[in-house]
Design a protein around this motif. Structure first.
Motif, short mmCIF file in Angstrom:
data_model
loop_
_atom_site.label_atom_id
_atom_site.label_comp_id
_atom_site.label_asym_id
_atom_site.label_seq_id
_atom_site.Cartn_x
_atom_site.Cartn_y
_atom_site.Cartn_z
N SER A 102 0.85 -1.19 0.00
CA SER A 102 0.00 0.00 0.00
C SER A 102 0.88 1.24 0.00
O SER A 102 1.94 1.24 0.61
CB SER A 102 -0.87 -0.02 1.26
OG SER A 102 -1.24 1.30 1.59
N ALA B 22 -13.47 -9.86 -2.35
CA ALA B 22 -13.14 -8.66 -3.14
C ALA B 22 -14.37 -8.25 -3.93
O ALA B 22 -14.97 -9.09 -4.61
CB ALA B 22 -11.98 -8.93 -4.08
N ASP C 205 -16.26 -2.87 -6.65
CA ASP C 205 -15.95 -1.44 -6.45
C ASP C 205 -14.55 -1.23 -5.87
O ASP C 205 -14.18 -0.10 -5.53
CB ASP C 205 -17.00 -0.79 -5.54
CG ASP C 205 -16.97 -1.33 -4.12
OD1 ASP C 205 -16.13 -2.23 -3.83
OD2 ASP C 205 -17.78 -0.88 -3.30
N GLY C 206 -13.80 -2.33 -5.77
CA GLY C 206 -12.43 -2.18 -5.28
C GLY C 206 -12.31 -2.30 -3.77
O GLY C 206 -11.21 -2.20 -3.23
N SER C 207 -13.42 -2.50 -3.09
CA SER C 207 -13.34 -2.68 -1.64
C SER C 207 -13.26 -4.16 -1.31
O SER C 207 -13.49 -5.01 -2.17
CB SER C 207 -14.53 -2.02 -0.95
OG SER C 207 -15.71 -2.74 -1.24
N HIS C 208 -12.97 -4.43 -0.04
CA HIS C 208 -12.79 -5.81 0.42
C HIS C 208 -13.49 -5.98 1.75
O HIS C 208 -13.53 -5.05 2.56
CB HIS C 208 -11.31 -6.13 0.57
CG HIS C 208 -10.50 -5.86 -0.66
ND1 HIS C 208 -10.13 -4.59 -1.03
CD2 HIS C 208 -10.02 -6.70 -1.61
CE1 HIS C 208 -9.46 -4.65 -2.17
NE2 HIS C 208 -9.37 -5.92 -2.54
N ALA D 218 -5.63 -5.74 5.19
CA ALA D 218 -5.10 -4.72 4.28
C ALA D 218 -3.67 -5.06 3.86
O ALA D 218 -3.32 -4.97 2.68
CB ALA D 218 -5.15 -3.34 4.94
N VAL E 127 -3.54 -3.53 0.12
CA VAL E 127 -4.41 -2.40 -0.20
C VAL E 127 -4.45 -1.46 1.01
O VAL E 127 -4.13 -1.86 2.12
CB VAL E 127 -5.85 -2.86 -0.55
CG1 VAL E 127 -5.83 -3.80 -1.73
CG2 VAL E 127 -6.52 -3.51 0.66
N ASP F 101 -8.39 1.70 4.34
CA ASP F 101 -9.78 2.16 4.16
C ASP F 101 -10.50 1.42 3.04
O ASP F 101 -11.67 1.68 2.77
CB ASP F 101 -9.83 3.68 3.96
CG ASP F 101 -9.12 4.11 2.69
OD1 ASP F 101 -8.66 3.24 1.91
OD2 ASP F 101 -9.00 5.34 2.48
N ARG F 102 -9.82 0.48 2.40
CA ARG F 102 -10.49 -0.34 1.39
C ARG F 102 -10.95 -1.67 1.97
O ARG F 102 -11.40 -2.54 1.24
CB ARG F 102 -9.54 -0.62 0.21
CG ARG F 102 -8.96 0.60 -0.45
CD ARG F 102 -10.02 1.54 -0.96
NE ARG F 102 -10.72 0.97 -2.11
CZ ARG F 102 -11.88 1.42 -2.59
NH1 ARG F 102 -12.50 2.41 -1.97
NH2 ARG F 102 -12.44 0.86 -3.63
N VAL F 103 -10.81 -1.82 3.28
CA VAL F 103 -11.15 -3.11 3.90
C VAL F 103 -12.17 -2.91 5.00
O VAL F 103 -12.03 -2.02 5.85
CB VAL F 103 -9.90 -3.77 4.52
CG1 VAL F 103 -10.27 -5.11 5.16
CG2 VAL F 103 -8.82 -3.97 3.46
N ARG F 104 -13.19 -3.72 4.96
CA ARG F 104 -14.16 -3.75 6.06
C ARG F 104 -14.04 -5.10 6.74
O ARG F 104 -13.85 -6.11 6.08
CB ARG F 104 -15.57 -3.57 5.48
CG ARG F 104 -16.60 -3.16 6.50
CD ARG F 104 -17.90 -2.70 5.83
NE ARG F 104 -18.74 -3.83 5.47
CZ ARG F 104 -19.12 -4.12 4.24
NH1 ARG F 104 -18.74 -3.34 3.23
NH2 ARG F 104 -19.89 -5.16 3.99
#
Lengths: 328, 727
Positions: B24, B467, B470-473, B495, B500, B503-506
Motif C-alpha cells: 500500500s 473482493a 468497487d475495489g473494496s474488500h 489490508a 491495499v 480504508d479499502r477493507v471492512r
C-alpha cells in the motif's frame, strides 16, 4: 413494580400535607440513594413526595454571620460556594471527599443527611438485618464487618452512617432546621442521627412527616482553621473507613476551642466531646493531642475484624489536630 | 529487535516480515497506531449492546436467585407473582422447558430442584416491563429443603484433592529432579506463603441477551466473548441444528473472561422467549454477577525457593490450594508459571482443589498466571532480599533460553531486555535497597519490580475474504470485539495481506452467522482469527493478481480454515514476557497505599496496533493495580456467597489511584508464531503487576504483606507489627 403515588410539592405545606395524606410516603430529593433502595426492594414507598423543586436550594449568608444552606441545595453547589470554601472549608472538603462528581451534582443537602447505611446486609433483602427488618437479627456482627462501627454500636446493629458531610456539620456545631405539621424546630447536627440501641430502624430523630428545610452553620465556627480527612480503600469514590472533621482555635499558644468529629466509626457522626474537653486550655503538643484523642477512643469496642479503625481514627485525628493547631 | 515507546508508538515498523504482494502506498497497516473503527459510535452512544435491541413485542425477564446455601427446591409459589400486572410467566424447575446437553453444567438452569450454592437461579419471571419483572421476582416464594453447607476454603481442608488436570489442560502436578532434597541442601532458602482472595471480572456491561424466535429459529443478541461457541451451546441445549441459531454480539462492554464461555443469561433469555412466544431481554443485575458468571477463585500459595549464594535457583516448589464448586470442576492453574519462568533443575508444582458449596469459578483475565505470578514474583523479591541481591539481577541470573518444564527452546524470550529497558526508563539505578529508607513525613516511599509472563495460545478459525467490484474488500470472521479493537486489527491484517490501503477493507465480526471462530480469550483472538484472515486474504490476493478484467458482480471470495495449518511453533516454548516497575507511597497514618508511578515493558512479538495495544497493556496494568490494592471479595462462610456484589463495595481503581502509568514494548521478531508475528497482549499487563506493587510496599515499609489486597486495615496492622517487632 409496586405502584406508588408521585406528588410534586410546590410549597412546604403542600409537601407535608401530601406526606400526611399518604401512608408509607417518602420525601424524594436527588434520589441518589432512595431510588437505589427502591430497586433493591429495601424501601417500597407507597408515595413519593418530590421536594426537589421546592425553593429550598438557596445558600444565604445571614447578617449575623450564619450560613443557611437550603435542604435541596446540591452537594456540588455547597462544596463550590465561595463562602463555604472561605469560612467553613471543612464542609467543602468533606463534600468533595464523598461520592463522585455526577452524584454530587444531583444529591441534596437534606438527602445527604438522610442517606442510609451501606452495610451489605441492610442492602440484601434475603439476609437478616434489624435495621431493615426489625427483629430479624444482625448478619454483620458475625459476618463481614470490616467497615462497621467501633463506637456506640448495640447488639442489634453495628452499621455506620456513610455521610462525609454530616461529619463536618457535627464538628461545626451546625443545626438542622425541620418543618413538620407541628411547626418548626431545629436540632444540632451532631444529635440529628441516633445511636442504634434497640431501635436501629430509626436512623434519625426526625418525626414522621418532618422535612429538613435547611442546615445552618453558626458564626462561631466560621473562619477558624478546619479540615476534613478521610481514609478509604481507593483514592476517589469510596466510603470512608474512618474520617475526621476538626477545627482548632489557638490563642496565645493554648487551645481556646476545638471541635472534633469522627466519621465511619458509629451509627452517627461521632462528636468527640471528651477529646475537646481534654484539649481545652492546653498547649497543643503532639502528646497532648494524642492524650485527648485517646481519651475519646477509650470507649471504642471493636469487633473481630475492625479493630484497625481505632488506630486509624487516632492517627487521622492526631494528624489533623496537630496540623490545624500548628503555626499558620 | 526494535524498541518502541508508547509516546512514539506511531513510528513505522521495520520491514522484517515477508512483504505483502503489493505494498500500500501508505505503508503497512500493521504496527501503525490505528483508531478503533467503532470508537465514534461508542463515544456517541449509538453503538448498540445486547439489551438495547428491541424487536417488536419485546418483554423482560428477571431471575430469582436461591436464598439458601445448599439444598433442594421443594415448592415454588408463583401465585402472587402471576397476579401482578404485566407478568406473563414464571419459569420454575418444574415448568421450564427441558434442555439438551451442552457439556457445561452451569448452563443447565431450571432443570432440576438442586440448589448447589446460594445465588443459583431457581426461577425466572417474564413480564411486560423491567420493573414488573423485578417486582414479580421478589414476589416469587420458594420453599427449600436445606442441607448443611461448607463454603470455607482452608489449606488443610480434608476434602482437598489433586485433580487430573487444571484449567487450560495443564497437568496438576509436575516434578523434576529432587526438589525437596535440593531445597534442604540449598545455601539460601525462602519458604513463604501468599493468599489471593476471590476476584470478580465486573465488566462494565453486565451479561445480557435479547432472544427472539421465528418458528424453530433463534436469534440472540448477546454479550459474549465468542458468538460461535454460544451459538453451538444454544443449539445443543435446544436440540436444534446449529444453523438455526444466530448469535450476534456486535459490541460487548468488556468480559475479562466472564463472557468467554456461554452463560446462563443466554439460555434463560432463549427459554423465556420460547415460553411466552415473544422476544425477551434479560440483563443480569450487577449483584447477581458474582454467583452466576464465574469468579477468580481464591488461591492459597506455598512457595519454597532454594538458591546458591550467587542467586541461582536450585529448587522451586510452588503448591497452591484453591476452591471449585460442586457444579463443575474448575481449578485455577496458579502454580503453572514456575514451570516456565526461571531456570531451575529441581522443581515441583502442585494444584489442590477443594470442592465447596460456592458459585463456580471460571476465567478471569490471565487465569492462574496472574495469582501465580503474584506469589512467585513476591517470593523472588523475598529471595533477593535474603541474598542481598538486586531483584533485577536475581531475575537476570535465573534467565533461561529453554523452558525448564518442557526443555524446549523458547521461540523468543526477551525478559532480561524488558527488565533492563524498564530499569532505564524507571530510573532503577542507584536505588537504595534498604526497606524503609525513604521517609517523607508520614509517607514511606518504595519501589518494586516483578516479571510478567503469558503463554502464547492459538486456536483454529475460519475466515473469508471477499473482493468486490468497487475495489473494496470485506473480511468475515465470527470474532469478538470486547472493546479490544479486534475489528480494527483484523482489517489491518487484511489490508497488508491484500496489499491495499486500510480504508479499502471492512471487517465483519461478532456474529455466529459469520465463519466459525474461537472466542476472545487466552490472549489468542488476534492470532487465531488473524491467521485465518491472513490466509484468506493471501489466497484472494493471489487470485486477484491472476484475474484479468473487471471482477464479476458477486466479486471474488476465498475461505481459509486453519484447522489443519502446520504449527509454526512445533518444538518451541512460546510465551510473552515483560517487566513491571512500581513506585508507591504508603501513608503511615491512614494505611493508604497510592501508586505514584507504574511502568511496564513487554515483549509480545510484533505489536500490530500501537494504539489499541497500549490500551490493552495499560488496562491490564490498571487491573493489576486493583488486584494489588483493592480488589477482592469475601466468601461469607455462613451464607455461602460473596459480600461485595456491587461496585460500591467491590472497588476497582479510579484514576486518582495511579498518578502516572506508562506502557512500553520491545518489538520481537519471531518466525515461530503466526503470519503476523504476534503474541497475545490482552492479559500479560495484569501479570506481575500486583507483585511489583507489593514489592514496592515492602521496600517502602519493610513489612512483607502476604495477602491481597493491600487495604489500609492490613497496612496498618503490618506497620504496628513492625513497630512491635522493632521495639
Amino acid at each position: 413494580m409496586k405502584p406508588y403515588a408521585y406528588v410534586r410539592a410546590a410549597t412546604l405545606d403542600e409537601a407535608t400535607a401530601a406526606y400526611a395524606g399518604h401512608s408509607g410516603a417518602h420525601y424524594l430529593g436527588g434520589g441518589t440513594n432512595l431510588v437505589d433502595l427502591m430497586k433493591l426492594g429495601v424501601t417500597a414507598p407507597d408515595a413519593l413526595v418530590d421536594i426537589s423543586r421546592l425553593p429550598l436550594d438557596g445558600i444565604e449568608l445571614r447578617p449575623d454571620g450564619a450560613l443557611r444552606i437550603g435542604a435541596t441545595a446540591r452537594n456540588s453547589d455547597i462544596a463550590a460556594h465561595p463562602v463555604v470554601r472561605d469560612r467553613w472549608p471543612v464542609l467543602s472538603q468533606a463534600l468533595l471527599a464523598g461520592a463522585s462528581g455526577q452524584l454530587r451534582n444531583i444529591a441534596t443537602a437534606g438527602g445527604n443527611l438522610l442517606q442510609r447505611t451501606r452495610c451489605p446486609f441492610f442492602q440484601d433483602t434475603a439476609k437478616p438485618c434489624n435495621k431493615r427488618r426489625p427483629g430479624s437479627g444482625c448478619a454483620a456482627r458475625e459476618g463481614s464487618h470490616r467497615d462497621h462501627a467501633v463506637l456506640g454500636h448495640s447488639p442489634h446493629c453495628i452499621a455506620t452512617h456513610p455521610s462525609d458531610m454530616a461529619v463536618a456539620l457535627a464538628a461545626l456545631d451546625a443545626t438542622v432546621e425541620l418543618h413538620g405539621t407541628g411547626g418548626e424546630r431545629s436540632v444540632p447536627a451532631a444529635e440529628f442521627h441516633r445511636l442504634p440501641g434497640d431501635r436501629p430502624e430509626q436512623d434519625t430523630v426526625l418525626r414522621p412527616g418532618e422535612l429538613i428545610t435547611a442546615i445552618v452553620l453558626p458564626p462561631h465556627s466560621a473562619g477558624l482553621p478546619s479540615a476534613y480527612r478521610k481514609a478509604r480503600d481507593r483514592a476517589s469514590y469510596a466510603f470512608a473507613l474512618a474520617s475526621v472533621a476538626a477545627l482548632v482555635e489557638v490563642q496565645d499558644g493554648l487551645v481556646r476551642r476545638s471541635a472534633l468529629a469522627f466519621g465511619a466509626l458509629a451509627h452517627r457522626p461521632w462528636r468527640a466531646h471528651r477529646a475537646e474537653e481534654a484539649l481545652r486550655g492546653v498547649e497543643p503538643t503532639r502528646a497532648a493531642v494524642e492524650r485527648a484523642v485517646d481519651a475519646e477512643l477509650a470507649s471504642a469496642e471493636p469487633l473481630r475484624d475492625n479493630a484497625y479503625k481505632v488506630p486509624l481514627a487516632r492517627n487521622l485525628a492526631c494528624e489533623v489536630l496537630t496540623r490545624l493547631a500548628g503555626p499558620r | 529487535m526494535r524498541h518502541t515507546t508508547a509516546a512514539s508508538a506511531a513510528a513505522p515498523r521495520t520491514g522484517h516480515r515477508a512483504p505483502p504482494p503489493s505494498q500500500s502506498p501508505d505503508g503497512p497497516a500493521l504496527g501503525a497506531s490505528v483508531e478503533r473503527r467503532e470508537g465514534h459510535e461508542k463515544v456517541r452512544g449509538t453503538a448498540r449492546y445486547a439489551a438495547e435491541y428491541h424487536p417488536h413485542g419485546r418483554v423482560y425477564a428477571w431471575p430469582v436467585p436461591a436464598t439458601v446455601s445448599r439444598g433442594r427446591v421443594v415448592r415454588v409459589d408463583d401465585a402472587e407473582a402471576l397476579d401482578l400486572p404485566g407478568v406473563l410467566a414464571v419459569l420454575t424447575p418444574d415448568t421450564a422447558p427441558r434442555l439438551g446437553d451442552a457439556g457445561d453444567a452451569v448452563l443447565r438452569v431450571l432443570q432440576d430442584d438442586r440448589v448447589p450454592h446460594r445465588g443459583w437461579y431457581v426461577a425466572l419471571v417474564v413480564a411486560e416491563t423491567l420493573e414488573a419483572a423485578r417486582a414479580a421476582a421478589a414476589a416469587v416464594h420458594v420453599d427449600y429443603e436445606t442441607e448443611p453447607h461448607d463454603a470455607a476454603l482452608t489449606a488443610d481442608h480434608p476434602d482437598a484433592y489433586i485433580p487430573e488436570s487444571v484449567n487450560g489442560g495443564y497437568p496438576a502436578v509436575r516434578e523434576r529432579g529432587d526438589p525437596d532434597a535440593a531445597f534442604e541442601a540449598a545455601q539460601v532458602r525462602v519458604d513463604t506463603g501468599y493468599r489471593v482472595p476471590p476476584e470478580h471480572n465486573q465488566p462494565m456491561e453486565p451479561h445480557a441477551a435479547t432472544a427472539e424466535w421465528h418458528g424453530d429459529r433463534l436469534t440472540l443478541h448477546d454479550s459474549d466473548q465468542g458468538a460461535s461457541a454460544v451459538g453451538a451451546a444454544l443449539a445443543a441445549l435446544f436440540e436444534l441444528p446449529e444453523d438455526h441459531v444466530t448469535v450476534v454480539a456486535e459490541h460487548v462492554g468488556g468480559g475479562f473472561g466472564s463472557k468467554g464461555t456461554p452463560r446462563p443469561h443466554a439460555v434463560l433469555a432463549a427459554m423465556a422467549a420460547r415460553q411466552v412466544g415473544r422476544p425477551v431481554t434479560l440483563a443480569l443485575p450487577r449483584r447477581h454477577l458474582p454467583a452466576i458468571v464465574g469468579h477468580r477463585p481464591p488461591t492459597l500459595h506455598r512457595i519454597r525457593l532454594g538458591a546458591d549464594r550467587g542467586g541461582r535457583l536450585t529448587s522451586l516448589v510452588h503448591e497452591i490450594t484453591t476452591q471449585t464448586s460442586r457444579v463443575k470442576e474448575f481449578v485455577e492453574q496458579a502454580a503453572t508459571p514456575g514451570r516456565t519462568m526461571y531456570g531451575c533443575e529441581h522443581s515441583r508444582t502442585v494444584h489442590r482443589a477443594v470442592p465447596l458449596d460456592v458459585p463456580t469459578p471460571s476465567w478471569m483475565r490471565a487465569p492462574g498466571v496472574a495469582p501465580g505470578m503474584y506469589a512467585l514474583e513476591s517470593a523472588m523479591d523475598e529471595l533477593a532480599g535474603t541474598l542481598g541481591l538486586d531483584p533485577i539481577e536475581l531475575r537476570v541470573r535465573n534467565d533461561t533460553d529453554r523452558e525448564p518444564d518442557s526443555d524446549r527452546p523458547f521461540s523468543s524470550r526477551h525478559l532480561v531486555d524488558c527488565l533492563r529497558e524498564g530499569a532505564d526508563r524507571f530510573g532503577w539505578a542507584g536505588r537504595d535497597p534498604r526497606p524503609g529508607s525513604d521517609r517523607r513525613g508520614a509517607l514511606l516511599i518504595g519501589t518494586g519490580v516483578a516479571s510478567a509472563l503469558y503463554p502464547v495460545h492459538f486456536q483454529p478459525s475460519l475466515a473469508t475474504a471477499h473482493a468486490l467490484p468497487d475495489g473494496s474488500h470485506v473480511v468475515r470472521v465470527a470474532a469478538a470485539d470486547i472493546g479490544t479493537g479486534s475489528r480494527t486489527v483484523l482489517a489491518q491484517i487484511a489490508a497488508d495481506a491484500l496489499g491495499v490501503p486500510l480504508d479499502r477493507v471492512r471487517a465483519e465480526v461478532g456474529s455466529s452467522a459469520l465463519p466459525t471462530a474461537p472466542l476472545a480469550g487466552g490472549s489468542s483472538g488476534t492470532a487465531s482469527w488473524g491467521t485465518a484472515v491472513h490466509e484468506a486474504c493471501t489466497a484472494l490476493a493471489g487470485r486477484l493478481a491472476e484475474h484479468r478484467g473487471p471482477l464479476p458482480p458477486e466479486g471474488l471470495r476465498e475461505t481459509a480454515d486453519t484447522s489443519d495449518a502446520a504449527d509454526r511453533g512445533a518444538g518451541y516454548a512460546r510465551d510473552a514476557f515483560g517487566a513491571h516497575f512500581a513506585e508507591v507511597q504508603v501513608d503511615t497514618d491512614s494505611g493508604e497505599v497510592r501508586i505514584r508511578r507504574l511502568l511496564g515493558v513487554f515483549a509480545a512479538g510484533h505489536v500490530l496496533n500501537a494504539r489499541t495495544a497500549r490500551s490493552q497493556f495499560l488496562g491490564g496494568m490498571t487491573m493489576g493495580a486493583g488486584m494489588a490494592l483493592m480488589e477482592g471479595s469475601t466468601m461469607e462462610p455462613s451464607f455461602g456467597d460473596f459480600t461485595e456484589t456491587d461496585l460500591a463495595l467491590y472497588h476497582v481503581p479510579s484514576h486518582a489511584d495511579i498518578a502516572d502509568i506508562e506502557a512500553h514494548w520491545i518489538d520481537e521478531e519471531d518466525a515461530h508464531l503466526n503470519p503476523m508475528g504476534s503474541k497475545g497482549i490482552g492479559e500479560i499487563g495484569i501479570v506481575g503487576t500486583a507483585a511489583a506493587v507489593g514489592n514496592a510496599v515492602h521496600h517502602a515499609t519493610g513489612v512483607r504483606y502476604r495477602e491481597l489486597p493491600l487495604t489500609p486495615d492490613r497496612i496498618l496492622a503490618g506497620l504496628s507489627g513492625a513497630v512491635a517487632a522493632a521495639s
